[in-house]
Design a protein around this motif. Structure first.
Motif, mmCIF file in Angstrom:
data_model
loop_
_atom_site.group_PDB
_atom_site.id
_atom_site.type_symbol
_atom_site.label_atom_id
_atom_site.label_comp_id
_atom_site.label_asym_id
_atom_site.label_seq_id
_atom_site.Cartn_x
_atom_site.Cartn_y
_atom_site.Cartn_z
ATOM 1 N N PHE A 86 0.837 -1.201 0.000
ATOM 2 C CA PHE A 86 0.000 0.000 0.000
ATOM 3 C C PHE A 86 0.872 1.251 0.000
ATOM 4 O O PHE A 86 0.607 2.212 -0.728
ATOM 5 N N VAL A 87 1.908 1.232 0.826
ATOM 6 C CA VAL A 87 2.780 2.403 0.939
ATOM 7 C C VAL A 87 3.573 2.613 -0.347
ATOM 8 O O VAL A 87 3.683 3.731 -0.844
ATOM 9 N N LEU A 88 4.125 1.545 -0.912
ATOM 10 C CA LEU A 88 4.904 1.666 -2.141
ATOM 11 C C LEU A 88 4.039 2.181 -3.284
ATOM 12 O O LEU A 88 4.505 2.983 -4.107
ATOM 13 N N GLY A 89 2.779 1.754 -3.339
ATOM 14 C CA GLY A 89 1.899 2.256 -4.389
ATOM 15 C C GLY A 89 1.736 3.759 -4.324
ATOM 16 O O GLY A 89 1.778 4.451 -5.356
ATOM 17 N N MET A 90 1.578 4.309 -3.119
ATOM 18 C CA MET A 90 1.440 5.758 -2.974
ATOM 19 C C MET A 90 2.771 6.459 -3.219
ATOM 20 O O MET A 90 2.817 7.530 -3.845
ATOM 21 N N LEU A 91 3.863 5.865 -2.726
ATOM 22 C CA LEU A 91 5.186 6.471 -2.940
ATOM 23 C C LEU A 91 5.537 6.542 -4.427
ATOM 24 O O LEU A 91 6.199 7.486 -4.871
ATOM 25 N N ALA A 92 5.098 5.540 -5.191
ATOM 26 C CA ALA A 92 5.398 5.525 -6.627
ATOM 27 C C ALA A 92 4.859 6.767 -7.309
ATOM 28 O O ALA A 92 5.480 7.293 -8.247
ATOM 29 N N TYR A 93 3.720 7.259 -6.848
ATOM 30 C CA TYR A 93 3.159 8.484 -7.425
ATOM 31 C C TYR A 93 3.869 9.722 -6.889
ATOM 32 O O TYR A 93 4.174 10.655 -7.640
ATOM 33 N N HIS A 94 4.145 9.744 -5.582
ATOM 34 C CA HIS A 94 4.829 10.901 -4.997
ATOM 35 C C HIS A 94 6.219 11.093 -5.609
ATOM 36 O O HIS A 94 6.659 12.233 -5.825
ATOM 37 N N LEU A 95 6.923 9.987 -5.873
ATOM 38 C CA LEU A 95 8.296 10.061 -6.405
ATOM 39 C C LEU A 95 8.346 9.923 -7.926
ATOM 40 O O LEU A 95 9.436 10.002 -8.507
ATOM 41 N N ASP A 96 7.196 9.711 -8.550
ATOM 42 C CA ASP A 96 7.119 9.534 -10.007
ATOM 43 C C ASP A 96 8.060 8.414 -10.464
ATOM 44 O O ASP A 96 8.864 8.584 -11.394
ATOM 45 N N LEU A 97 7.934 7.257 -9.819
ATOM 46 C CA LEU A 97 8.791 6.124 -10.150
ATOM 47 C C LEU A 97 8.380 5.494 -11.471
ATOM 48 O O LEU A 97 7.205 5.427 -11.818
ATOM 49 N N ARG A 98 9.360 5.006 -12.205
ATOM 50 C CA ARG A 98 9.090 4.273 -13.448
ATOM 51 C C ARG A 98 8.706 2.829 -13.105
ATOM 52 O O ARG A 98 9.141 2.289 -12.074
ATOM 53 N N PRO A 99 7.942 2.168 -13.953
ATOM 54 C CA PRO A 99 7.573 0.776 -13.691
ATOM 55 C C PRO A 99 8.781 -0.138 -13.506
ATOM 56 O O PRO A 99 8.736 -1.071 -12.697
ATOM 57 N N ASP A 100 9.880 0.123 -14.246
ATOM 58 C CA ASP A 100 11.043 -0.754 -14.138
ATOM 59 C C ASP A 100 11.803 -0.567 -12.825
ATOM 60 O O ASP A 100 12.680 -1.370 -12.493
ATOM 61 N N GLN A 101 11.467 0.462 -12.051
ATOM 62 C CA GLN A 101 12.119 0.665 -10.756
ATOM 63 C C GLN A 101 11.473 -0.172 -9.650
ATOM 64 O O GLN A 101 12.071 -0.376 -8.598
ATOM 65 N N ILE A 102 10.277 -0.630 -9.885
ATOM 66 C CA ILE A 102 9.532 -1.377 -8.871
ATOM 67 C C ILE A 102 9.782 -2.867 -9.065
ATOM 68 O O ILE A 102 9.545 -3.417 -10.133
ATOM 69 N N THR A 103 10.288 -3.511 -8.031
ATOM 70 C CA THR A 103 10.649 -4.924 -8.107
ATOM 71 C C THR A 103 10.194 -5.633 -6.840
ATOM 72 O O THR A 103 9.328 -5.130 -6.105
ATOM 73 N N THR A 104 10.738 -6.795 -6.574
ATOM 74 C CA THR A 104 10.447 -7.525 -5.344
ATOM 75 C C THR A 104 11.733 -7.701 -4.549
ATOM 76 O O THR A 104 12.842 -7.484 -5.066
ATOM 77 N N LEU A 105 11.614 -8.101 -3.312
ATOM 78 C CA LEU A 105 12.789 -8.283 -2.472
ATOM 79 C C LEU A 105 13.735 -9.319 -3.058
ATOM 80 O O LEU A 105 14.962 -9.139 -3.047
ATOM 81 N N ASP A 106 13.202 -10.388 -3.597
ATOM 82 C CA ASP A 106 14.040 -11.472 -4.128
ATOM 83 C C ASP A 106 14.679 -11.123 -5.461
ATOM 84 O O ASP A 106 15.762 -11.641 -5.781
ATOM 85 N N ALA A 107 14.016 -10.258 -6.247
ATOM 86 C CA ALA A 107 14.492 -9.983 -7.602
ATOM 87 C C ALA A 107 15.318 -8.709 -7.715
ATOM 88 O O ALA A 107 15.732 -8.341 -8.820
ATOM 89 N N ALA A 108 15.572 -8.026 -6.613
ATOM 90 C CA ALA A 108 16.315 -6.769 -6.674
ATOM 91 C C ALA A 108 17.741 -6.985 -7.172
ATOM 92 O O ALA A 108 18.411 -7.940 -6.766
ATOM 93 N N ALA A 109 18.183 -6.111 -8.071
ATOM 94 C CA ALA A 109 19.542 -6.212 -8.621
ATOM 95 C C ALA A 109 20.568 -5.923 -7.536
ATOM 96 O O ALA A 109 20.400 -5.010 -6.728
ATOM 97 N N ASP A 110 21.659 -6.694 -7.534
ATOM 98 C CA ASP A 110 22.654 -6.540 -6.474
ATOM 99 C C ASP A 110 23.595 -5.365 -6.699
ATOM 100 O O ASP A 110 24.424 -5.065 -5.846
ATOM 101 N N ASP A 111 23.494 -4.705 -7.855
ATOM 102 C CA ASP A 111 24.378 -3.575 -8.137
ATOM 103 C C ASP A 111 23.663 -2.228 -8.019
ATOM 104 O O ASP A 111 24.208 -1.199 -8.404
ATOM 105 N N ARG A 112 22.460 -2.227 -7.494
ATOM 106 C CA ARG A 112 21.706 -0.980 -7.330
ATOM 107 C C ARG A 112 21.159 -0.897 -5.910
ATOM 108 O O ARG A 112 20.879 -1.916 -5.268
#
Length: 377
Positions: A86-112
């Protein structure tokens, strides 16, 4: 507790009681739950969607100040399920995040850098479990609500956590070193926590329109924290609402106690006293006068036959006149005798503080029911 009945009222002050016959172990549990309930009623803030959206805006602004827009646009974001979604959904609008920035805990890139988002953090246990699923070496933890001291402890003790930013800080309700009894409290607190807990504090509780964090109470018999009561009503919480719906439609569920609500009528002549609770039991009525102090013994009265019928009609209509008229249709007794006996009983109830009498009631006759005293949980 088979056979137990919950009795509650909202006015003039909230009261909740459990009526039944209990073993020594059950009475001890009820005492523990009573203390836990008192704490929750005083230290639980309910955050609705509009308040959560506003705090999300505060969190987004804080993240922009600390990290800058360019850093945020290069990072990944993942929610700690399920409240964090719920929080990430609202933050995505506040921060204008791109769809490719939103991932899951297991799939997060180790270099970012990964921003791990949650709705609240009360002890850090859930975050520690989530951190074990994250591969990246740079993590920023952002709970919507958390104590600042807890966030500082997480950031200092977890090498991979570069920062921990809450949207709003939860107040620590534990005593300070200057308070009397602090040493005893600290010793007790340390004995109840595990070695890898982040801090000793006891944060103010919080609940959201989508869910309520699990509450804990210390069980002296078990020597460990156990699941506690939830005081947030289903009408104000999605998770609670859906859970109640499932329980009510599950034929296998047999532990939901019946709830008797005592709703006094302010415009009636007779009503229950301010700290009086009652319920039907077998063929009669049990009436309890709840004491102000938790350790005091309650006065419990048993009414049966005509006296229980009188009580129920008074609680429903608040009118002695109406009650007498109904009773005359049920019992073959002279009107004058019934008036005298019932008036005497009502006067006895009034003198014991069981009812509040706002109109004149004829006196006379003798009581038709006796009262007994006992203990009530």
């Amino acid at each position: 507790m088979p056979g137990a009945v919950l009795i509650g009222r909202c006015e003039p002050e909230p009261l909740l009681a459990v009526a039944g016959t209990f073993s020594d172990e059950q009475q001890l549990l009820l005492q523990q739950l009573r203390g836990h309930l008192d704490l929750l009623m005083q230290e639980r803030e309910i955050i609705d969607y509009s308040k959560a959206e506003a705090v999300c805006g505060q969190l987004a602004a804080r993240m922009q100040v600390v990290f800058g827009a360019e850093f945020l646009q290069a990072a990944h974001f993942a929610a700690i399920p399920r409240g964090g979604l719920f929080v990430l959904g609202m933050l995505a609008y506040h921060l204008d995040l791109r769809p490719d920035q939103i991932t899951t805990l297991d799939a997060a890139a180790d270099d970012r850098t990964l921003f791990a988002i949650d709705d609240c953090c009360l002890s850090g246990t859930r975050f520690r479990e989530s951190l074990n699923r994250i591969a990246t070496h740079s993590v920023v933890f952002c709970p919507l609500y958390a104590p600042e001291a807890l966030c500082s402890s997480i950031a200092s003790r977890e090498p991979r956590v570069v920062n921990c930013l809450p949207g709003a800080s939860l107040r620590d309700t534990s005593p300070t070193p200057d308070d009397a009894g602090y040493s005893a409290w600290k010793h007790q607190r340390l004995s109840r926590l595990v070695a890898d807990d982040y801090w000793l504090g006891q944060p103010l509780g919080v609940a959201f329109s989508w869910c309520t964090p699990q509450t804990r109470r210390w069980d002296e018999t078990e020597g460990r924290f156990m699941e506690g009561w939830d005081v947030v009503p289903p009408s104000r919480c999605l998770k609670r609402r859906l859970l109640l719906r499932r329980l009510e439609h599950d034929a296998a569920v047999d532990y939901l106690p019946p709830l008797t609500l005592n709703t006094p009528h302010s415009d009636t002549g007779i009503r229950a006293g301010g700290r009086v609770l009652w319920c039907r039991q077998d063929a009669g009525v049990v009436v309890a006068k709840v004491p102000q102090r938790a350790g005091d013994t309650a006065s419990v009265y048993g009414l049966d036959t005509i006296s229980s019928e009188l009580w129920q009609m008074l609680m429903l209509h608040g009118s002695m006149q109406h009650a007498i008229q109904v009773l005359l249709t049920r019992y073959h007794v002279a009107s004058e005798r019934l008036w005298a006996d019932m008036s005497s009983l009502v006067e006895q109830m009034r003198s014991e503080g069981l009812i509040v009498q706002c109109d004149g009631i004829p006196q006379g006759g003798g009581p038709v029911a006796s009262s007994g005293r006992g203990s009530s949980d």
